[in-house]
Design a protein around this motif. Structure first.
Motif, PDB file in Angstrom:
ATOM      1  N   LEU A 146       0.827  -1.214   0.000  1.00  0.00           N
ATOM      2  CA  LEU A 146       0.000   0.000   0.000  1.00  0.00           C
ATOM      3  C   LEU A 146       0.860   1.263   0.000  1.00  0.00           C
ATOM      4  N   ASP A 147       1.987   1.238   0.715  1.00  0.00           N
ATOM      5  CA  ASP A 147       2.900   2.391   0.706  1.00  0.00           C
ATOM      6  C   ASP A 147       3.341   2.716  -0.721  1.00  0.00           C
ATOM      7  N   GLU A 148       3.520   1.674  -1.508  1.00  0.00           N
ATOM      8  CA  GLU A 148       3.960   1.852  -2.893  1.00  0.00           C
ATOM      9  C   GLU A 148       2.807   2.259  -3.812  1.00  0.00           C
ATOM     10  N   LEU A 149       1.670   1.580  -3.676  1.00  0.00           N
ATOM     11  CA  LEU A 149       0.560   1.794  -4.609  1.00  0.00           C
ATOM     12  C   LEU A 149      -0.317   2.990  -4.250  1.00  0.00           C
ATOM     13  N   VAL A 150      -0.379   3.324  -2.947  1.00  0.00           N
ATOM     14  CA  VAL A 150      -1.190   4.459  -2.496  1.00  0.00           C
ATOM     15  C   VAL A 150      -0.304   5.358  -1.632  1.00  0.00           C
ATOM     16  N   PRO A 151       0.644   6.049  -2.262  1.00  0.00           N
ATOM     17  CA  PRO A 151       1.613   6.851  -1.498  1.00  0.00           C
ATOM     18  C   PRO A 151       1.009   8.076  -0.811  1.00  0.00           C
ATOM     19  N   ASN A 152      -0.186   8.492  -1.241  1.00  0.00           N
ATOM     20  CA  ASN A 152      -0.858   9.619  -0.581  1.00  0.00           C
ATOM     21  C   ASN A 152      -1.543   9.107   0.682  1.00  0.00           C
ATOM     22  N   HIS A 153      -0.755   9.031   1.751  1.00  0.00           N
ATOM     23  CA  HIS A 153      -1.244   8.463   2.988  1.00  0.00           C
ATOM     24  C   HIS A 153      -2.305   9.352   3.630  1.00  0.00           C
ATOM     25  N   PRO A 154      -3.172   8.760   4.448  1.00  0.00           N
ATOM     26  CA  PRO A 154      -4.128   9.572   5.214  1.00  0.00           C
ATOM     27  C   PRO A 154      -3.384  10.592   6.075  1.00  0.00           C
ATOM     28  N   ILE A 155      -4.046  11.666   6.426  1.00  0.00           N
ATOM     29  CA  ILE A 155      -3.429  12.733   7.208  1.00  0.00           C
ATOM     30  C   ILE A 155      -2.861  12.171   8.512  1.00  0.00           C
ATOM     31  N   GLY A 156      -1.618  12.538   8.774  1.00  0.00           N
ATOM     32  CA  GLY A 156      -0.966  12.116  10.012  1.00  0.00           C
ATOM     33  C   GLY A 156      -0.341  10.733   9.959  1.00  0.00           C
ATOM     34  N   VAL A 157      -0.393  10.075   8.799  1.00  0.00           N
ATOM     35  CA  VAL A 157       0.157   8.719   8.666  1.00  0.00           C
ATOM     36  C   VAL A 157       1.340   8.752   7.697  1.00  0.00           C
ATOM     37  N   LYS A 158       2.542   8.386   8.198  1.00  0.00           N
ATOM     38  CA  LYS A 158       3.724   8.364   7.339  1.00  0.00           C
ATOM     39  C   LYS A 158       3.857   7.025   6.614  1.00  0.00           C
ATOM     40  N   GLN A 159       3.573   5.966   7.318  1.00  0.00           N
ATOM     41  CA  GLN A 159       3.566   4.623   6.745  1.00  0.00           C
ATOM     42  C   GLN A 159       2.329   3.894   7.271  1.00  0.00           C
ATOM     43  N   TYR A 160       1.753   3.047   6.432  1.00  0.00           N
ATOM     44  CA  TYR A 160       0.528   2.367   6.837  1.00  0.00           C
ATOM     45  C   TYR A 160       0.744   1.472   8.055  1.00  0.00           C
ATOM     46  N   LYS A 161       1.960   0.950   8.215  1.00  0.00           N
ATOM     47  CA  LYS A 161       2.208   0.085   9.370  1.00  0.00           C
ATOM     48  C   LYS A 161       2.099   0.840  10.691  1.00  0.00           C
ATOM     49  N   ASN A 162       2.169   2.171  10.636  1.00  0.00           N
ATOM     50  CA  ASN A 162       2.004   2.964  11.863  1.00  0.00           C
ATOM     51  C   ASN A 162       0.583   2.886  12.407  1.00  0.00           C
ATOM     52  N   LEU A 163      -0.347   2.380  11.588  1.00  0.00           N
ATOM     53  CA  LEU A 163      -1.744   2.253  12.009  1.00  0.00           C
ATOM     54  C   LEU A 163      -2.006   0.968  12.800  1.00  0.00           C
ATOM     55  N   ILE A 164      -1.013   0.066  12.844  1.00  0.00           N
ATOM     56  CA  ILE A 164      -1.204  -1.213  13.531  1.00  0.00           C
ATOM     57  C   ILE A 164      -1.487  -0.988  15.016  1.00  0.00           C
ATOM     58  N   GLN A 165      -2.491  -1.676  15.496  1.00  0.00           N
ATOM     59  CA  GLN A 165      -2.891  -1.572  16.899  1.00  0.00           C
ATOM     60  C   GLN A 165      -3.158  -2.978  17.433  1.00  0.00           C
ATOM     61  N   PHE A 166      -2.411  -3.366  18.464  1.00  0.00           N
ATOM     62  CA  PHE A 166      -2.583  -4.689  19.053  1.00  0.00           C
ATOM     63  C   PHE A 166      -3.766  -4.673  20.006  1.00  0.00           C
ATOM     64  N   VAL A 167      -4.627  -5.696  19.880  1.00  0.00           N
ATOM     65  CA  VAL A 167      -5.848  -5.770  20.682  1.00  0.00           C
ATOM     66  C   VAL A 167      -5.856  -7.098  21.445  1.00  0.00           C
ATOM     67  N   PRO A 168      -6.692  -7.210  22.492  1.00  0.00           N
ATOM     68  CA  PRO A 168      -6.749  -8.467  23.252  1.00  0.00           C
ATOM     69  C   PRO A 168      -7.020  -9.662  22.348  1.00  0.00           C
ATOM     70  N   ASP A 169      -6.392 -10.774  22.675  1.00  0.00           N
ATOM     71  CA  ASP A 169      -6.468 -11.959  21.829  1.00  0.00           C
ATOM     72  C   ASP A 169      -7.881 -12.529  21.763  1.00  0.00           C
ATOM     73  N   ARG A 170      -8.174 -13.190  20.666  1.00  0.00           N
ATOM     74  CA  ARG A 170      -9.449 -13.879  20.470  1.00  0.00           C
ATOM     75  C   ARG A 170      -9.549 -15.056  21.445  1.00  0.00           C
ATOM     76  N   LEU A 171     -10.752 -15.325  21.923  1.00  0.00           N
ATOM     77  CA  LEU A 171     -10.979 -16.479  22.789  1.00  0.00           C
ATOM     78  C   LEU A 171     -10.671 -17.765  22.028  1.00  0.00           C
TER      79      LEU A 171
END
Length: 338
Positions: free
Chosen positions: A269-294
């Motif tokens: 996505l960094d390559e194909l959609v280089p116009n990142h959303p506002i405040g996002v330098k790389q898409y991986k910066n959006l990763i958010q770890f959440v509690p594990d699935r049961l």
């Protein structure tokens, strides 16, 4: 040959129908309830074909199933219809019990009743292919082991338990009544037209919107990824050459940790959609770890040597190319919908 496909408006079902209509001379009868996960757009290329028929019915409706068999007189069944999202099964298990267990039972009985009415020749040629999942085998703790056709069942969640139950029904209908059944287990599928709730399209959709990319626990869970068109080809090989009463595992030997898969999508996505959303330098910066699935299984991995040696099937799509092609497809799909 006339092939009855259940769940043909779903992700895997539609890929199977496109393959059957576009590359063979078979007739296809598609029955689908059209739940939230169905997408009739996935069948646009076959809608006008005179070898394709569609009926909107619920596989739990035995009366309608009997009508379909009598009206279309299919030579084979490829049973794909199922509720398949693990998170949904944890929160709303009843739908999974109804469709995956009761629906399979209804289809088996309708198939048996129809099969018993056939001539000796057509009865011998009839096949019932039951499409299942590697999740019925449960969790692989050891990273050196693989699921084989003889791996004991050990489902971990309502979804996999419902599919394991349906597998047992299919085996019982073969052993008790002689219905000519074959079971397949595939690993995680990816490719065009997958519903946005599944991991790969979910990450793509959320990333381009600048939304958090949720990853369970630390993302170390391992999955094998199979391109959906390779799966469709495998199922046709099973239909043509598979041995009655057998099980065939379908994998791709493309094991990735969930976190590494998400990183790979973000890089594309960094390559194909280089116009990142506002405040996002790389898409991986959006990763958010959440509690594990049961009941989250750590690893799934399939040994596909049986289907490769006995039926001559082999995957064709390289995962790196397949993933890139898939990301491009979703980007174009999203663009055309706007």
């Amino acid at each position: 040959m006339k092939i009855l496909v259940t769940g043909g408006a779903g992700f895997i079902g539609s890929a199977v129908i496109r393959y059957l209509i576009n590359t063979t001379q078979n007739y296809v009868i598609n029955i689908d309830k059209l739940t939230y996960a169905a997408n009739l757009q996935s069948l646009q290329t076959v809608l006008n074909c005179d070898r394709y028929y569609f009926e909107q019915i619920d596989i739990c409706n035995r009366q309608e199933l009997n009508r379909i068999f009598q009206q279309y007189q299919p030579d084979s069944v490829i049973h794909i219809a199922a509720e398949s999202h693990v998170d949904n099964s944890i929160n709303h298990s009843a739908n999974f019990i109804e469709t995956n267990i009761i629906g399979t039972y209804a289809l088996l009985e309708a198939s048996r009743y129809y099969w018993n009415s056939l001539t000796i020749k057509t009865k011998k040629a009839f096949r019932f292919i039951h499409v299942s999942t590697d999740e019925v085998y449960g969790n692989l703790e050891n990273t050196e082991l693989f699921f084989t056709e003889s791996t004991p069942y050990a489902p971990s969640n309502p979804y996999s338990a419902s599919k394991a139950s349906s597998d047992h029904l299919v085996n019982a209908w073969f052993r008790t009544y002689g219905l000519p059944t074959i079971i397949t287990h595939s690993t995680n599928n990816y490719g065009p037209f997958q519903h946005a709730e599944k991991l790969i399209p979910l990450i793509i959709y959320k990333a381009i919107k600048g939304q958090p990319l949720p990853i369970y626990a630390d993302g170390s869970q391992i999955r094998d990824w199979l391109y959906v068109e390779d799966h469709a080809k495998a199922l046709y090989q099973v239909l043509k050459k598979g041995k009655i009463g057998e099980t065939y595992n379908i994998g791709s030997n493309n094991e990735y940790k969930n976190i590494d898969l998400v990183y790979a999508i973000c890089e594309i996505l960094d390559e194909l959609v280089p116009n990142h959303p506002i405040g996002v330098k790389q898409y991986k910066n959006l990763i958010q770890f959440v509690p594990d699935r049961l009941g989250h299984d750590y690893r799934y991995a399939i040994d596909s040597s049986k289907i490769e040696k006995e039926l001559g099937w082999k995957k064709e799509e390289n995962f790196t190319n397949g993933l890139r092609k898939t990301v491009k497809w979703y980007l174009n799909y999203i663009k055309n919908k706007e």
